[in-house]
Design a protein around this motif. Structure first.
Motif, short mmCIF file in Angstrom:
data_model
loop_
_atom_site.label_atom_id
_atom_site.label_comp_id
_atom_site.label_asym_id
_atom_site.label_seq_id
_atom_site.Cartn_x
_atom_site.Cartn_y
_atom_site.Cartn_z
N TRP A 283 1.33 -1.18 -1.11
CA TRP A 283 0.56 -2.05 -2.01
C TRP A 283 1.48 -2.80 -2.96
N TRP B 253 -2.62 -0.13 -8.62
CA TRP B 253 -2.21 -0.15 -7.21
C TRP B 253 -0.74 -0.54 -7.10
N GLN C 281 -4.61 4.25 -5.40
CA GLN C 281 -4.69 3.39 -4.23
C GLN C 281 -6.09 2.79 -4.16
N GLY D 191 -9.04 -2.33 -0.43
CA GLY D 191 -7.79 -2.44 0.31
C GLY D 191 -7.88 -3.46 1.43
#
Length: 123
Positions: free
Chosen positions: A48, A79, A85, A91
């Protein structure tokens, strides 16, 4: 109590798990190279930090990224630093944004291996 030693011809749980993992990898290779990478023996994760830095270099600050993918500015910072996350949907949205901005296909998403330090986390 019987064990695998008593019955060597019967598969163990480790053998079954390995066989299932191999089948998942084979099936995912037919569908998408990035999915095959996710289930490979060397567990990898999306990097990321690299994705967000690449977007920043293309004039996307954290606010613009957050507005584009429908998330909070604070989440983008978490992130990037590896504090947390993104959830699956967030995502996926971030990866889609990266693909459209970079012009690269999804199978080129930056990945890091487990245990690899993030540049954001090194002090």
């Amino acid at each position: 109590m019987e064990s695998a030693i008593d019955h060597p011809d019967q598969p163990t749980q480790d053998d079954d798990a390995e066989r299932r993992r191999d089948l998942i990898v084979e099936a995912s290779q037919l569908d998408s190279p990035s999915r095959a990478r996710a289930f490979s023996r060397e567990s990898q994760q999306v990097d990321w930090f690299v994705i967000i830095v690449a977007l920043e270099r293309r004039e996307f600050n954290h606010r613009r990224i957050a507005e584009t993918i429908g998330n909070s500015v604070g989440s983008i910072g978490f992130w990037k630093t590896g504090t947390s996350q993104p959830a699956h949907n967030s995502g996926e949205a971030l990866i889609s944004l990266w693909c459209s901005v970079s012009g690269l296909p999804r199978d080129q998403v930056p990945m890091r291996k487990d245990g690899q330090l993030s540049a954001a986390r090194v002090k």
